[in-house]
Motif scaffolding. Structure first.
Motif, mmCIF file in Angstrom:
data_model
loop_
_atom_site.group_PDB
_atom_site.id
_atom_site.type_symbol
_atom_site.label_atom_id
_atom_site.label_comp_id
_atom_site.label_asym_id
_atom_site.label_seq_id
_atom_site.Cartn_x
_atom_site.Cartn_y
_atom_site.Cartn_z
ATOM 1 N N ALA A 477 -48.098 -34.107 0.654
ATOM 2 C CA ALA A 477 -49.110 -33.925 -0.154
ATOM 3 C C ALA A 477 -48.779 -33.090 -1.309
ATOM 4 O O ALA A 477 -49.722 -33.234 -2.351
ATOM 5 C CB ALA A 477 -50.426 -33.784 0.611
ATOM 6 N N VAL A 478 -48.139 -32.079 -0.960
ATOM 7 C CA VAL A 478 -47.855 -31.067 -2.427
ATOM 8 C C VAL A 478 -46.929 -31.739 -3.110
ATOM 9 O O VAL A 478 -47.192 -31.678 -4.371
ATOM 10 C CB VAL A 478 -46.862 -30.071 -1.656
ATOM 11 N N GLN A 479 -45.944 -32.598 -2.948
ATOM 12 C CA GLN A 479 -45.275 -33.445 -3.808
ATOM 13 C C GLN A 479 -45.309 -34.831 -3.558
ATOM 14 O O GLN A 479 -44.134 -35.323 -3.067
ATOM 15 C CB GLN A 479 -43.686 -32.781 -3.783
ATOM 16 N N PRO A 480 -46.220 -35.686 -4.091
ATOM 17 C CA PRO A 480 -46.294 -37.053 -3.572
ATOM 18 C C PRO A 480 -45.659 -38.137 -4.483
ATOM 19 O O PRO A 480 -45.695 -39.222 -4.064
ATOM 20 C CB PRO A 480 -47.850 -37.308 -3.604
ATOM 21 N N PHE A 481 -45.125 -37.422 -5.665
ATOM 22 C CA PHE A 481 -44.559 -38.671 -6.659
ATOM 23 C C PHE A 481 -43.240 -39.144 -6.253
ATOM 24 O O PHE A 481 -43.107 -40.358 -6.560
ATOM 25 C CB PHE A 481 -44.474 -37.872 -8.025
ATOM 26 N N GLY A 482 -42.422 -38.432 -5.530
ATOM 27 C CA GLY A 482 -40.946 -38.857 -5.328
ATOM 28 C C GLY A 482 -40.366 -39.146 -6.707
ATOM 29 O O GLY A 482 -39.379 -39.746 -6.561
ATOM 30 N N ASN A 483 -40.570 -37.962 -7.520
ATOM 31 C CA ASN A 483 -39.574 -37.975 -8.745
ATOM 32 C C ASN A 483 -38.075 -37.710 -8.226
ATOM 33 O O ASN A 483 -37.925 -36.741 -7.336
ATOM 34 C CB ASN A 483 -40.070 -37.183 -9.736
ATOM 35 N N VAL A 484 -37.241 -38.255 -8.908
ATOM 36 C CA VAL A 484 -35.771 -37.986 -8.794
ATOM 37 C C VAL A 484 -35.486 -36.398 -9.395
ATOM 38 O O VAL A 484 -35.673 -36.257 -10.525
ATOM 39 C CB VAL A 484 -35.028 -38.936 -9.140
ATOM 40 N N LEU A 485 -34.882 -35.911 -8.603
ATOM 41 C CA LEU A 485 -34.398 -34.452 -9.113
ATOM 42 C C LEU A 485 -33.035 -34.419 -9.691
ATOM 43 O O LEU A 485 -32.136 -35.060 -9.152
ATOM 44 C CB LEU A 485 -34.356 -33.060 -7.990
ATOM 45 N N GLY A 567 -25.472 -33.437 -12.432
ATOM 46 C CA GLY A 567 -25.696 -33.748 -10.952
ATOM 47 C C GLY A 567 -27.128 -34.314 -10.698
ATOM 48 O O GLY A 567 -27.831 -34.392 -11.649
ATOM 49 N N SER A 568 -27.324 -34.659 -9.281
ATOM 50 C CA SER A 568 -28.672 -35.104 -9.000
ATOM 51 C C SER A 568 -28.835 -34.969 -7.670
ATOM 52 O O SER A 568 -27.700 -34.755 -6.884
ATOM 53 C CB SER A 568 -28.807 -36.665 -9.219
ATOM 54 N N LEU A 569 -29.880 -34.878 -7.330
ATOM 55 C CA LEU A 569 -30.198 -34.655 -5.838
ATOM 56 C C LEU A 569 -31.316 -35.808 -5.382
ATOM 57 O O LEU A 569 -31.032 -37.085 -5.889
ATOM 58 C CB LEU A 569 -31.159 -33.325 -5.483
ATOM 59 N N ALA A 570 -31.975 -35.569 -4.184
ATOM 60 C CA ALA A 570 -32.895 -36.745 -3.918
ATOM 61 C C ALA A 570 -34.224 -36.621 -4.716
ATOM 62 O O ALA A 570 -34.284 -35.839 -5.667
ATOM 63 C CB ALA A 570 -33.035 -36.597 -2.349
ATOM 64 N N SER A 571 -35.257 -37.110 -4.075
ATOM 65 C CA SER A 571 -36.624 -37.279 -4.664
ATOM 66 C C SER A 571 -37.205 -35.769 -4.408
ATOM 67 O O SER A 571 -36.784 -34.929 -3.519
ATOM 68 C CB SER A 571 -37.511 -38.071 -4.144
ATOM 69 N N ASP A 572 -38.030 -35.410 -5.292
ATOM 70 C CA ASP A 572 -38.768 -34.037 -5.058
ATOM 71 C C ASP A 572 -39.475 -34.144 -3.863
ATOM 72 O O ASP A 572 -39.558 -33.189 -2.911
ATOM 73 C CB ASP A 572 -39.792 -33.828 -6.331
ATOM 74 N N THR A 573 -40.109 -35.075 -3.334
ATOM 75 C CA THR A 573 -40.708 -35.120 -2.158
ATOM 76 C C THR A 573 -40.048 -34.822 -0.912
ATOM 77 O O THR A 573 -39.998 -33.967 -0.114
ATOM 78 C CB THR A 573 -41.457 -36.660 -1.874
ATOM 79 N N ASP A 574 -38.678 -35.568 -0.881
ATOM 80 C CA ASP A 574 -37.641 -35.571 0.077
ATOM 81 C C ASP A 574 -37.297 -34.068 0.294
ATOM 82 O O ASP A 574 -36.853 -33.584 1.399
ATOM 83 C CB ASP A 574 -36.576 -36.397 0.139
ATOM 84 N N VAL A 575 -36.915 -33.570 -1.117
ATOM 85 C CA VAL A 575 -36.225 -32.207 -1.108
ATOM 86 C C VAL A 575 -37.231 -30.956 -0.311
ATOM 87 O O VAL A 575 -36.828 -30.180 0.272
ATOM 88 C CB VAL A 575 -35.770 -31.880 -2.353
ATOM 89 N N PHE A 576 -38.600 -31.068 -0.788
ATOM 90 C CA PHE A 576 -39.349 -30.083 -0.326
ATOM 91 C C PHE A 576 -39.459 -30.213 1.178
ATOM 92 O O PHE A 576 -39.494 -29.372 1.942
ATOM 93 C CB PHE A 576 -40.655 -30.326 -1.019
#
Length: 620
Positions: A477-485, A567-576
């Motif tokens: 709920a804090v980071q619901p968008f799933g934007n790619v980092l 570089g790239s990471l996972a989605s902001d949702t998954d990272v949190f």
């Protein structure tokens, strides 16, 4: 003569209590334009009551309008899939706690409509929404492709609505699918495929979003609709215009709006008001995803500016009611001759507008607007929760319970980690989010110097239960968008420019890995000293690695466009979620970071003598 569905008409008629239409409220005609000496923006009727049942002006019919046609408009905005969200609400400077939940919202809408029916013997009620019904949503909506939210809107009998920016989050085609009850794609999650797909029966009205290819509204949406209302053997027409914010390109990915143009809001309203006038429609309602806010009797915002422009270019317009949205604030005011209203967000409030149309002129005789909180069953036990809508929410929760309720971490206390920013713009949960992003970059072998995220992408406080447990659903709920980092490369000067641009762009950033001192207020704020967390001054010529999400990287509003991705990471949702899980595995508890990253300058030292000066002025 009705605007309700046949089933709802039967239900309401069964509750009809014959009442004599007696005298009552005095003439509350709408304010005239500034040329009459009335201020362009004026307060509307004050919101002093908790429910429409207590509102004096809604108790009896007005004798002076006994030959006119009574109408009611029930509105919401910015639901954001908040099926069972509850929280705090400020309405007319009064604080309400524990408000929200769509099953309670449904009960209050029905209650308000039944009251109107009893008083006026009329079914001329319209249920309207002003955009952002989905997107930035809790897991019980988002994991099911927001179809539970569509089911709830259908059960609440919403008839007309417009587009917000979040309807574009997964592409407008996907929103149209859930709106119309279409089947999901072959690559959809199995839990989405198993969920029932049903049309909302709600018509989308949007005037100023058109395809670039042919200038037409997408998916058969209408720029306006006309509805007929009747009473006392007479009839009149109401025109409804839908408006999207022209700020859409700053609020979603380019791929989501590249096929569309968003036309000027005021010019579009004026265009269709004149067209409706030619069709004999003299009473107009606008549903617009543009914001307004009322505080201590003063109302401002984009919606106010738009209406003032409409009044300049179309001074004889017939817009009587403007349902605002997008800013998630309370608003109730009069702009020129138009009532403007906004009911917070996430099912915490609704607006109830009642009035009359003169069947001879076709114009609104009078309108009265109010905003009410969606009180909990504890605070208002006499209003019974709507069971049908509650079943929709419980079913959605059951379908995603395994994932939502999984405990992934432990907090230092049982108190939620707050979302609200302090006077310096530091959000406790926002800073925890970017701390997690820096941690993840290092964990993945792609260490970064800083992490920055837009405060608007941090959508909720982090809820903690009585055992200090943090669940997957709370984190999502804090980071619901799933934007790619992404990890980008920036010079120190570019970092400073981006920090400055957050103020001119009115888009605050949460920061990790750095601290800064600033001077000035509002859009005049300027950063005057930046250091790393260890106190090392920022080198304006050096290159740094910065974690941002792909929304920021493609949005010119923030100043990151064109910086190279390294570089790239996972989605902001998954990272949190992963950050909280990793802290749990390491035996560490989650706590709010200390608010020491943004500090106002405490002396009068000239800007030019400080570490990062001179700083280039960002574009407006």
């Amino acid at each position: 003569m009705g605007a309700t569905s046949h089933g709802l008409q039967k239900a309401l008629l069964s509750l009809l209590v014959p009442l004599m239409v007696t005298g009552g409220l005095g003439n509350l005609t709408t304010a005239h334009a500034a040329t009459t000496g009335v201020p362009i923006t004026a307060p509307a009727q004050p919101d002093k009551y908790r429910t429409a049942l207590s509102e004096p002006g809604f108790q009896t019919a007005q004798r002076q309008y006994r030959r006119d046609i009574p109408v009611q408009f029930l509105g919401i905005n910015d639901l954001h899939g908040g099926l069972d969200n509850t929280g705090m609400a400020w309405i007319n400077n009064v604080k309400y706690d524990g408000v929200g939940h769509v099953s309670r919202l449904a009960a209050y809408l029905n209650q308000a409509q039944r009251q109107f029916l009893r008083v006026h013997h009329s079914l001329n009620t319209f249920r309207l929404q002003a955009g952002d019904m989905v997107g930035a949503s809790p897991a019980n909506s988002s994991l099911l492709a927001h179809e539970p939210t569509m089911h709830a809107l259908r059960a609440m009998h919403f008839q007309l609505g417009t587009l917000g920016n979040h309807e574009f989050d997964r592409g407008l085609g996907e929103f149209n699918r859930i709106l119309t009850g279409g089947s999901p794609g072959a690559d959809a999650d199995s839990v989405v495929k198993r969920y029932p797909h049903r049309a909302t029966r709600m018509q989308e009205v949007v005037s100023n979003v058109v395809r670039k290819s042919d200038g037409k509204q997408p998916y058969g949406y209408q720029p306006y609709v006309i509805r007929t209302v009747r009473a006392h053997g007479r009839s009149a027409k109401i025109g409804f215009i839908g408006i999207e914010t022209t700020d859409l390109p700053n609020l979603t990915y380019p791929r989501n709006y590249k096929d569309y143009r968003v036309l000027d809001e005021a010019e579009t309203i004026a265009k269709y008001d004149k067209l409706l006038n030619k069709k004999g429609v003299k009473a107009v309602v606008v549903m617009a995803h543009t914001g307004a806010g009322t505080w201590k009797g003063k109302t401002s915002g984009d919606a106010v500016n738009i209406l003032q422009k409409v009044n300049r270019i179309d001074p004889d317009n017939n817009v009587g009611l403007y349902l605002a949205a997008h800013s998630h604030q309370y608003a109730n005011a009069v702009v020129g001759k138009t009532r403007i209203v906004q009911a917070l967000s996430s099912s915490r409030a609704y607006d109830d507008t009642q009035g009359y149309i003169n069947p001879r002129t076709g114009k609104f005789s009078t309108l009265e607007t109010h905003v009410y909180p969606v009180l909990s069953a504890q605070d208002d036990p006499l209003t019974k929760t709507n069971r049908r809508v509650d079943r929709i929410v419980r079913d959605a929760n059951r379908r995603v319970a395994g994932k939502i309720n999984a405990v992934i971490g432990t907090a230092a206390t049982t108190a939620a980690i707050d979302q609200t920013s302090d006077q310096n713009g530091e959000s406790p949960i926002g800073e925890l989010v970017v701390d997690g992003q820096l941690y993840e970059a290092k964990r993945k072998g792609q260490p970064a110097d800083f992490a920055l995220t837009n405060t608007g992408g941090v959508r909720s406080k982090l809820v903690v239960d009585g055992q200090k447990h943090i669940t997957w659903g709370a984190a999502q709920a804090v980071q619901p968008f799933g934007n790619v980092l992404q990890i980008i490369e920036m010079t120190g000067q570019q970092v400073v420019d981006a920090l400055n641009k957050q103020y001119s762009a009115k888009g605050a950033l949460q920061v990790a890995g750095l601290r800064y001192t600033y001077t000035g207020k509002g859009q005049q704020t300027r950063v005057v000293r930046v250091t790393k967390t260890d106190g090392t001054p920022l080198d304006l010529q050096a290159k740094y690695r910065v974690v941002i999400n792909d929304f920021l990287h493609t949005n010119a509003k923030y100043g990151f466009v064109g910086t190279p991705v390294v570089g790239s990471l996972a989605s902001d949702t998954d990272v949190f979620v992963q950050y909280i899980q990793d802290m749990q595995a390491a035996g560490k508890t989650i706590a709010a970071p200390k608010a020491d990253r943004k500090t106002p300058q405490s002396d009068a030292t000239p800007v030019t003598s400080l570490t990062v000066a001179p700083v280039t002025t960002p574009a407006a």
